[in-house]
Design a protein around this motif. Structure first.
Motif, PDB file in Angstrom:
ATOM      1  N   THR A   1      38.652   1.384  15.958  1.00 50.11           N
ATOM      2  CA  THR A   1      38.819   1.574  15.084  1.00 50.11           C
ATOM      3  C   THR A   1      37.807   1.847  13.761  1.00 50.11           C
ATOM      4  OG1 THR A   1      41.230   0.794  15.688  1.00 50.11           O
ATOM      5  CG2 THR A   1      40.340   0.351  12.864  1.00 50.11           C
ATOM      6  N   VAL A   2      37.385   2.012  13.087  1.00 47.05           N
ATOM      7  CA  VAL A   2      36.548   2.319  12.272  1.00 47.05           C
ATOM      8  C   VAL A   2      37.068   1.895  10.274  1.00 47.05           C
ATOM      9  CG1 VAL A   2      35.006   3.802  13.721  1.00 47.05           C
ATOM     10  CG2 VAL A   2      36.388   4.502  11.718  1.00 47.05           C
ATOM     11  N   ARG A   3      36.247   1.231   9.437  1.00 50.60           N
ATOM     12  CA  ARG A   3      36.540   0.975   8.273  1.00 50.60           C
ATOM     13  C   ARG A   3      35.403   1.509   7.849  1.00 50.60           C
ATOM     14  NH1 ARG A   3      38.822  -4.125   8.257  1.00 50.60           N
ATOM     15  NH2 ARG A   3      37.238  -4.746   9.101  1.00 50.60           N
ATOM     16  N   ASP A   4      36.297   2.651   6.224  1.00 46.98           N
ATOM     17  CA  ASP A   4      35.617   3.341   5.471  1.00 46.98           C
ATOM     18  C   ASP A   4      34.821   1.911   4.096  1.00 46.98           C
ATOM     19  OD1 ASP A   4      37.556   2.497   3.634  1.00 46.98           O
ATOM     20  OD2 ASP A   4      38.409   5.423   4.419  1.00 46.98           O
ATOM     21  N   PRO A   5      33.676   2.356   3.517  1.00 43.59           N
ATOM     22  CA  PRO A   5      33.706   2.061   2.265  1.00 43.59           C
ATOM     23  C   PRO A   5      34.454   0.979   1.219  1.00 43.59           C
ATOM     24  CG  PRO A   5      31.925   3.873   2.648  1.00 43.59           C
ATOM     25  CD  PRO A   5      33.435   4.281   3.136  1.00 43.59           C
ATOM     26  N   ASP A   6      35.678   2.020   1.641  1.00 43.64           N
ATOM     27  CA  ASP A   6      36.673   1.310   0.644  1.00 43.64           C
ATOM     28  C   ASP A   6      37.248   0.145   0.987  1.00 43.64           C
ATOM     29  OD1 ASP A   6      36.116   2.705  -1.900  1.00 43.64           O
ATOM     30  OD2 ASP A   6      36.234   4.366  -0.994  1.00 43.64           O
ATOM     31  N   GLY A   7      37.615  -0.200   2.471  1.00 44.59           N
ATOM     32  CA  GLY A   7      37.948  -1.159   3.758  1.00 44.59           C
ATOM     33  C   GLY A   7      39.336  -0.514   3.897  1.00 44.59           C
ATOM     34  N   ARG A   8      39.854   0.336   3.646  1.00 44.57           N
ATOM     35  CA  ARG A   8      40.340   1.639   4.869  1.00 44.57           C
ATOM     36  C   ARG A   8      40.373   1.705   6.683  1.00 44.57           C
ATOM     37  NH1 ARG A   8      40.755   4.395   0.333  1.00 44.57           N
ATOM     38  NH2 ARG A   8      39.149   6.207   0.681  1.00 44.57           N
TER      39      ARG A   8
ATOM     40  N   VAL B   1      44.768   9.435  12.771  1.00 40.24           N
ATOM     41  CA  VAL B   1      43.884   9.292  13.686  1.00 40.24           C
ATOM     42  C   VAL B   1      42.833  10.485  13.596  1.00 40.24           C
ATOM     43  CG1 VAL B   1      43.895   9.105  16.564  1.00 40.24           C
ATOM     44  CG2 VAL B   1      45.879   8.319  14.955  1.00 40.24           C
ATOM     45  N   LEU B   2      41.407  10.204  13.945  1.00 40.27           N
ATOM     46  CA  LEU B   2      40.637  10.843  13.955  1.00 40.27           C
ATOM     47  C   LEU B   2      40.193  11.654  15.860  1.00 40.27           C
ATOM     48  CD1 LEU B   2      38.907  10.479  10.645  1.00 40.27           C
ATOM     49  CD2 LEU B   2      40.366  12.107  10.931  1.00 40.27           C
ATOM     50  N   LYS B   3      40.096  12.684  15.709  1.00 42.28           N
ATOM     51  CA  LYS B   3      39.329  13.308  17.292  1.00 42.28           C
ATOM     52  C   LYS B   3      38.105  13.268  17.332  1.00 42.28           C
ATOM     53  CE  LYS B   3      39.871  16.492  20.791  1.00 42.28           C
ATOM     54  NZ  LYS B   3      40.613  17.579  21.014  1.00 42.28           N
ATOM     55  N   GLY B   4      37.788  11.961  17.867  1.00 44.61           N
ATOM     56  CA  GLY B   4      36.305  12.082  18.193  1.00 44.61           C
ATOM     57  C   GLY B   4      35.776  11.360  19.105  1.00 44.61           C
ATOM     58  N   ASP B   5      34.195  11.206  19.391  1.00 42.89           N
ATOM     59  CA  ASP B   5      34.508  10.307  21.023  1.00 42.89           C
ATOM     60  C   ASP B   5      32.913   9.397  20.235  1.00 42.89           C
ATOM     61  OD1 ASP B   5      35.504  11.922  22.731  1.00 42.89           O
ATOM     62  OD2 ASP B   5      34.233  13.619  22.729  1.00 42.89           O
ATOM     63  N   GLU B   6      32.252   9.486  19.019  1.00 40.12           N
ATOM     64  CA  GLU B   6      31.207   8.728  18.898  1.00 40.12           C
ATOM     65  C   GLU B   6      30.986   8.551  17.642  1.00 40.12           C
ATOM     66  OE1 GLU B   6      27.223  10.557  19.388  1.00 40.12           O
ATOM     67  OE2 GLU B   6      28.058  10.943  21.520  1.00 40.12           O
ATOM     68  N   VAL B   7      30.714   7.150  16.326  1.00 40.15           N
ATOM     69  CA  VAL B   7      29.851   7.409  15.183  1.00 40.15           C
ATOM     70  C   VAL B   7      28.588   6.836  15.304  1.00 40.15           C
ATOM     71  CG1 VAL B   7      32.600   6.698  15.068  1.00 40.15           C
ATOM     72  CG2 VAL B   7      31.163   4.902  15.297  1.00 40.15           C
ATOM     73  N   THR B   8      27.766   7.057  14.336  1.00 38.89           N
ATOM     74  CA  THR B   8      26.837   6.533  14.295  1.00 38.89           C
ATOM     75  C   THR B   8      26.890   4.913  14.071  1.00 38.89           C
ATOM     76  OG1 THR B   8      26.865   6.841  11.084  1.00 38.89           O
ATOM     77  CG2 THR B   8      25.790   9.228  13.546  1.00 38.89           C
ATOM     78  N   PRO B   9      25.243   4.958  13.811  1.00 40.40           N
ATOM     79  CA  PRO B   9      25.514   2.739  13.578  1.00 40.40           C
ATOM     80  C   PRO B   9      25.906   2.978  12.023  1.00 40.40           C
ATOM     81  CG  PRO B   9      23.523   3.745  14.507  1.00 40.40           C
ATOM     82  CD  PRO B   9      23.854   5.497  14.456  1.00 40.40           C
ATOM     83  N   ASP B  10      25.365   4.055  10.877  1.00 40.56           N
ATOM     84  CA  ASP B  10      25.950   3.340   9.253  1.00 40.56           C
ATOM     85  C   ASP B  10      28.329   3.191   9.645  1.00 40.56           C
ATOM     86  OD1 ASP B  10      23.514   4.076   9.301  1.00 40.56           O
ATOM     87  OD2 ASP B  10      23.950   6.142   8.748  1.00 40.56           O
ATOM     88  N   VAL B  11      28.671   3.471  10.675  1.00 41.27           N
ATOM     89  CA  VAL B  11      29.860   3.709  10.141  1.00 41.27           C
ATOM     90  C   VAL B  11      30.472   1.746  10.915  1.00 41.27           C
ATOM     91  CG1 VAL B  11      32.390   4.316  11.219  1.00 41.27           C
ATOM     92  CG2 VAL B  11      30.395   5.977  11.074  1.00 41.27           C
ATOM     93  N   GLU B  12      30.972   0.970  10.126  1.00 43.24           N
ATOM     94  CA  GLU B  12      31.225  -0.245  10.469  1.00 43.24           C
ATOM     95  C   GLU B  12      32.212  -0.190  11.525  1.00 43.24           C
ATOM     96  OE1 GLU B  12      33.834  -3.931   9.159  1.00 43.24           O
ATOM     97  OE2 GLU B  12      32.852  -2.716   7.542  1.00 43.24           O
ATOM     98  N   VAL B  13      32.322  -0.532  12.836  1.00 48.77           N
ATOM     99  CA  VAL B  13      33.419  -0.364  13.573  1.00 48.77           C
ATOM    100  C   VAL B  13      33.834  -1.679  13.900  1.00 48.77           C
ATOM    101  CG1 VAL B  13      33.750  -0.483  16.012  1.00 48.77           C
ATOM    102  CG2 VAL B  13      31.857   0.887  15.451  1.00 48.77           C
ATOM    103  N   VAL B  14      35.561  -1.870  13.689  1.00 41.86           N
ATOM    104  CA  VAL B  14      36.510  -3.048  13.955  1.00 41.86           C
ATOM    105  C   VAL B  14      36.338  -3.689  15.435  1.00 41.86           C
ATOM    106  CG1 VAL B  14      39.036  -3.193  12.727  1.00 41.86           C
ATOM    107  CG2 VAL B  14      37.090  -2.413  11.623  1.00 41.86           C
ATOM    108  N   SER B  15      37.359  -2.340  16.205  1.00 34.70           N
ATOM    109  CA  SER B  15      36.787  -2.852  17.431  1.00 34.70           C
ATOM    110  C   SER B  15      36.757  -1.195  18.268  1.00 34.70           C
ATOM    111  CB  SER B  15      38.604  -3.249  17.497  1.00 34.70           C
ATOM    112  OG  SER B  15      39.362  -1.868  17.120  1.00 34.70           O
ATOM    113  N   PRO B  16      36.037  -1.810  19.460  1.00 43.25           N
ATOM    114  CA  PRO B  16      35.213  -0.648  19.818  1.00 43.25           C
ATOM    115  C   PRO B  16      36.630   0.448  21.010  1.00 43.25           C
ATOM    116  CG  PRO B  16      34.988  -2.692  21.226  1.00 43.25           C
ATOM    117  CD  PRO B  16      35.532  -2.881  19.854  1.00 43.25           C
TER     118      PRO B  16
END
Length: 104
Positions: free
Chosen positions: A89-96, A62-77
Motif C-alpha cells: 500500500t502506498v499513499r498519494d500526495p492527497d492522502g489516498r 489496485v494497480l499492477k506494479g512490482d516496485e516504486v521509486t523512493p519518492d513514493v510514500e510506502v504505507v505497508s511493504p
C-alpha cells in the motif's frame, strides 16, 4: 502501471456479488469468509469483501506494479496475501491509499 482490480468492501457479500453478476461479471471464486473475486473478460477484476455493519465500507483501486521509486510514500511493504498475490500500500500526495499488486 495498469489498473489490476477494484477492491470493494460491502455489508452484504451475497447482494454485492449478485449486483456484479447482473452487470456481466462471473464469479471466479468465493471464500469461506464472505468475499470473492469476479471477472468480466480480460479487464480488471473486482474483489468484494464483506465487513461488519459497524465499519464503514470503502473501495480501493489496485494497480499492477512490482516496485516504486523512493519518492513514493510506502504505507505497508509488499506482503503475501491469503489469496495468492503480493501487495503493498502506498499513499498519494492527497492522502489516498493505493494498493500495488505484484506479478499476478
Amino acid at each position: 502501471m495498469t489498473i489490476e482490480a477494484v477492491y470493494l468492501e460491502t455489508h452484504n457479500w451475497g447482494k454485492a456479488a449478485k449486483f456484479f453478476q447482473a452487470l456481466g461479471f462471473e464469479l471466479d471464486f468465493a471464500t469461506d469468509h464472505n468475499s470473492g473475486l469476479l471477472r468480466n473478460g480480460d479487464g480488471p477484476y473486482v474483489f468484494v469483501a464483506e465487513v461488519p455493519e459497524s465499519r464503514p465500507t470503502g473501495m480501493k483501486i489496485v494497480l499492477k506494479g512490482d516496485e516504486v521509486t523512493p519518492d513514493v510514500e510506502v504505507v505497508s511493504p509488499f506482503e503475501d496475501t491469503h489469496f495468492g498475490t503480493r501487495e503493498m500500500t502506498v499513499r498519494d500526495p492527497d492522502g489516498r491509499e493505493w494498493i500495488l499488486q505484484a506479478g499476478s
